[in-house]
Design a protein around this motif. Sequence first.
Motif, PDB file in Angstrom:
ATOM      1  N   SER A 128      -6.192  -4.869  -6.805  1.00 36.28           N
ATOM      2  CA  SER A 128      -4.991  -5.440  -6.200  1.00 36.28           C
ATOM      3  C   SER A 128      -4.048  -4.335  -5.727  1.00 36.28           C
ATOM      4  O   SER A 128      -4.087  -3.201  -6.228  1.00 36.28           O
ATOM      5  CB  SER A 128      -4.265  -6.332  -7.212  1.00 36.28           C
ATOM      6  OG  SER A 128      -3.961  -5.605  -8.395  1.00 36.28           O
ATOM      7  N   PRO A 129      -3.162  -4.650  -4.753  1.00 40.90           N
ATOM      8  CA  PRO A 129      -2.196  -3.659  -4.273  1.00 40.90           C
ATOM      9  C   PRO A 129      -1.267  -3.220  -5.395  1.00 40.90           C
ATOM     10  O   PRO A 129      -0.862  -4.019  -6.239  1.00 40.90           O
ATOM     11  CB  PRO A 129      -1.423  -4.409  -3.182  1.00 40.90           C
ATOM     12  CG  PRO A 129      -2.285  -5.567  -2.816  1.00 40.90           C
ATOM     13  CD  PRO A 129      -3.042  -5.940  -4.046  1.00 40.90           C
ATOM     14  N   HIS A 130      -0.937  -1.935  -5.422  1.00 38.42           N
ATOM     15  CA  HIS A 130      -0.045  -1.400  -6.450  1.00 38.42           C
ATOM     16  C   HIS A 130       1.246  -0.855  -5.851  1.00 38.42           C
ATOM     17  O   HIS A 130       2.330  -1.257  -6.239  1.00 38.42           O
ATOM     18  CB  HIS A 130      -0.755  -0.310  -7.249  1.00 38.42           C
ATOM     19  CG  HIS A 130      -0.012   0.146  -8.467  1.00 38.42           C
ATOM     20  ND1 HIS A 130       0.922   1.156  -8.447  1.00 38.42           N
ATOM     21  CD2 HIS A 130      -0.062  -0.278  -9.750  1.00 38.42           C
ATOM     22  CE1 HIS A 130       1.418   1.334  -9.659  1.00 38.42           C
ATOM     23  NE2 HIS A 130       0.833   0.482 -10.472  1.00 38.42           N
ATOM     24  N   THR A 131       1.126   0.078  -4.897  1.00 39.87           N
ATOM     25  CA  THR A 131       2.302   0.708  -4.303  1.00 39.87           C
ATOM     26  C   THR A 131       1.987   1.077  -2.856  1.00 39.87           C
ATOM     27  O   THR A 131       0.887   1.544  -2.571  1.00 39.87           O
ATOM     28  CB  THR A 131       2.681   2.004  -5.053  1.00 39.87           C
ATOM     29  OG1 THR A 131       2.695   1.784  -6.450  1.00 39.87           O
ATOM     30  CG2 THR A 131       4.049   2.519  -4.596  1.00 39.87           C
ATOM     31  N   ILE A 132       2.939   0.864  -1.960  1.00 40.18           N
ATOM     32  CA  ILE A 132       2.839   1.392  -0.597  1.00 40.18           C
ATOM     33  C   ILE A 132       3.909   2.460  -0.455  1.00 40.18           C
ATOM     34  O   ILE A 132       5.096   2.197  -0.643  1.00 40.18           O
ATOM     35  CB  ILE A 132       3.026   0.287   0.457  1.00 40.18           C
ATOM     36  CG1 ILE A 132       1.866  -0.711   0.396  1.00 40.18           C
ATOM     37  CG2 ILE A 132       3.131   0.895   1.848  1.00 40.18           C
ATOM     38  CD1 ILE A 132       1.990  -1.853   1.371  1.00 40.18           C
ATOM     39  N   LEU A 133       3.476   3.670  -0.137  1.00 38.17           N
ATOM     40  CA  LEU A 133       4.381   4.804  -0.058  1.00 38.17           C
ATOM     41  C   LEU A 133       4.538   5.233   1.394  1.00 38.17           C
ATOM     42  O   LEU A 133       3.585   5.716   2.020  1.00 38.17           O
ATOM     43  CB  LEU A 133       3.832   5.973  -0.877  1.00 38.17           C
ATOM     44  CG  LEU A 133       3.653   5.721  -2.382  1.00 38.17           C
ATOM     45  CD1 LEU A 133       2.967   6.908  -3.029  1.00 38.17           C
ATOM     46  CD2 LEU A 133       4.990   5.449  -3.037  1.00 38.17           C
TER      47      LEU A 133
END
Length: 693
Positions: free
Chosen positions: A281-286
Amino acid sequence: LGEIFERPRKMLPKREGSTEPTTHTDPVLQAPGPGPAAPATLGNFEGIPNVNGVLPPDTVGDIGPNHYVQMVNLAYAVYDRNGVKLYGPVNTSTLWQGFGGACEGNNDGDPIVLYDPLADRWFLSQFAMPNFPSGPFYQCIAVSQTGNPLGAYHRYQFLVSNVKMNDYPKFGVWPDGYYMSINQYTCNVFSCSWGGAGTAVFERAAMLAGGPARMVYFDLFNVDPNLGGFLPSDLDGLAPPAGTPNFFAEIDDDAWGYSPDQVQIWALTANWTNPLSSTFSPHTILGVSSFDSNMCGYARDCIPQSGTSRKLDAISDRAMFRLQFRNFGTYQTLVTNHTVDVNSADRAGLRWYELRRTTGDWGIHQEGTFSPDSNHRWMASAAMNGAGQIALGYSISSTGMKPSIRATGRVSSDPLGTLPQGETTIQVGGGYQSHSSSRWGDYSAMSVDPTDDCTFWYTTEYHDVNSSASWNTRIASFKIASCGPVDNPPTVDLTAPPNGATVMGTAVQLAATASDDSGVTKVEFKVDGAIICTDTGAPYQCSWDTTTGYAEGSHTVSAVATDTNSQTATDTHSVTVDNVPDPKMHIGDLDGSKSNQRNKWQATVTIAVHDGGVSHAAVSSATVTGTWSNGGTSNCTTGIAGTCSVTKSNISNGTASVTFNVTNVTHASMAYDAAVNHDVDGGTNGTSIVVNK
């Protein structure tokens, strides 16, 4: 070399047709200027040349306590730490000699080698595509049985897909699994079409023990068809905090439909008690400083070489191996890099990142683009040592320079976003590559020496002479600066109970080994986070009464070692408490495979029998009987692992498939409950299975 076999590079589709503004100023481009003198290499020796006549080499390698293991397409070799070749180069498929199947019969490449520092083992892998461009598509994995890469290996052949090709596999070592990313394609004789990103995790504990191992696989095409180019995190040094998922990262240019320019971080959480509940699953978009990834319109002929009009592939559409993870106790880091156009004039430079995390989300700690002059730098690999120093190794070339190998780096006190420690020349190229494919790479490998957690080891390719494809490889070690005396945290290994074990009774043994350069003061044993005993001297052990206050089902057992400087290390296993036996048994897994015979074929079905307790424990000495759809019956008796196999031979080539139906299971003391038959990987109903030719 004779005819050169070119391994096609498959473009990630979101890059195709993307454009950038005609001018772009990289906001984190490192200004050129004098810096410290470049450190000399400590060791520098030849690696494997192009013994198999293939492009590109896909050069990788890793360093262990006593050996350096290098892999290329399609061979591997083992060296001692002084560069003396101890074995090879031999075909990588030699690892599966006598194993049978596609992994022994095919030597298809895309290699990865990793040293597993948590277990002192070696991990080697390549894919197998026996019917390319058609499936099935396999991932071949070999895990050394000891810390000696010259010894025996536990060998595995995992079916990744019957339809989608598992291209560009990249791996990372993690406490609960070996994690993999792939770029997937559906191919025919004319071309390959994009099939989406894929990720997977393989059951590390079982593979270290040489037992049957499972794979959890995610096909992400229906999640987001534009995802692609992931890397899994690969640890050096300390294990991550207990329960930490493996993090995957991919870089995305805003020209590819993502905004802003970014690094996407996803998390794969494996659940070996119930694999179907594992998640990706998505965690962080930087958001990162803007970059231009469009080198030469992503065409292969891009990087110039001295002495020829032939150019080389920049591969600027993805992050470069590895995504290195480190746990510093109070924070964790991820380090990686990718190739960018630094001046909108197709000059290749190196964008690199250090991400940091304490708890929760990741953040950008520092980033920079290294391109201090007019030369092209690309095909890099980055890593951080235990002192927080970062090294970057890479290829360098230009119209005035043949492709060569260099490295640079930083110490922790350098200004953030800079690699000012001077360039080390590892190898001056003696020739250019003239092959029309322009292939170079597709990756290289920077490693950190586990014996001092300070010295860097790097390997990649170069040409000794002008040639079409007679590439060479080089292996070098160096230090950026003295790391000083390092007080290493302790190491701890929870040796009992094994990960995934079923436990019961009033006296379950908990045991661990622990060591430290300054001494271990204690080892605490915990169940579900609560201390149940502390041992201050080796052998570290205690007894656990599972019948008092512990529910049936899954629990975590941990060993926490503390050294004389209060540094700690933890090893955690998941176990199942099962104090209430169930007298019934059922089928827990059916797996089918086929093999060719002369003018005919053979089907094999492997059957697992479980009891009905909460842990679905393996049942040995159970006799399974079943029938085949094309006639005949077969039976087998399960061994200690609860599995056995039946085979149907001499099947006509005109028969496209056969079905095996389980009709009965008998045991001296257990009853068969067919109503709860199931398949742990969800491939069948647990009672019948179709094996296709």
